[in-house]
Write a protein that holds these residues in place. Structure first.
Motif, mmCIF file in Angstrom:
data_model
loop_
_atom_site.group_PDB
_atom_site.id
_atom_site.type_symbol
_atom_site.label_atom_id
_atom_site.label_comp_id
_atom_site.label_asym_id
_atom_site.label_seq_id
_atom_site.Cartn_x
_atom_site.Cartn_y
_atom_site.Cartn_z
ATOM 1 N N CYS A 1 -9.851 -3.831 -0.851
ATOM 2 C CA CYS A 1 -8.949 -3.593 0.289
ATOM 3 C C CYS A 1 -9.547 -4.057 1.610
ATOM 4 O O CYS A 1 -8.837 -4.219 2.581
ATOM 5 C CB CYS A 1 -8.650 -2.094 0.411
ATOM 6 N N GLY B 1 0.865 -1.177 0.000
ATOM 7 C CA GLY B 1 0.000 0.000 0.000
ATOM 8 C C GLY B 1 0.899 1.223 0.000
ATOM 9 O O GLY B 1 1.872 1.285 0.741
ATOM 10 N N ASP C 1 -3.041 1.298 -4.077
ATOM 11 C CA ASP C 1 -3.811 2.177 -3.211
ATOM 12 C C ASP C 1 -5.211 2.329 -3.776
ATOM 13 O O ASP C 1 -5.367 2.350 -4.995
ATOM 14 C CB ASP C 1 -3.153 3.553 -3.084
#
Length: 116
Positions: A115, A63, A85
């Protein structure tokens, strides 16, 4: 230092969102990264280098946000990394920053629901 500052201005400059759920919202991150150049969540890479070096593998996915971690890893010879990201703004800024330094790093804007 700050005694005459407007309370709304102080809140506007606060790092944390108003609720923990905002961390799951890509809009929160896009807005934050639009106004913030760099932020390390814990400490910078130099504090964790000895731990990271021992465990990171080629082709690792990290990330990225707006951290300097990818830059520092690349300088240390770890060049096969993918920076990911959920914020398109973070990925675009990271891409510009790293390519301007001549780094060849893969950056991916991933949907936020992946995520979680």
């Amino acid at each position: 230092m700050g005694t005459n500052q407007n309370p709304k201005e102080i809140l506007k400059n606060t790092v944390a969102p108003s609720t923990a759920l905002a961390y799951l919202d890509p809009q929160y991150w896009d807005e934050r990264f639009s106004n913030e150049e760099h932020y390390e969540w814990f400490k910078d890479y130099s504090h964790f280098r000895h731990l990271i070096q021992a465990h990171i593998k080629p082709n690792s996915s990290l990330g990225c946000g707006n951290s300097q971690l990818c830059d520092e890893l690349y300088k240390d010879g770890i060049t096969e990394i993918t920076c990911i990201d959920p914020s398109a703004v973070a990925v675009e800024k990271m891409q510009k920053r790293l390519t301007s330094k001549g780094y060849n790093v893969v950056l991916i804007d991933i949907p936020a629901h992946i995520c979680i």
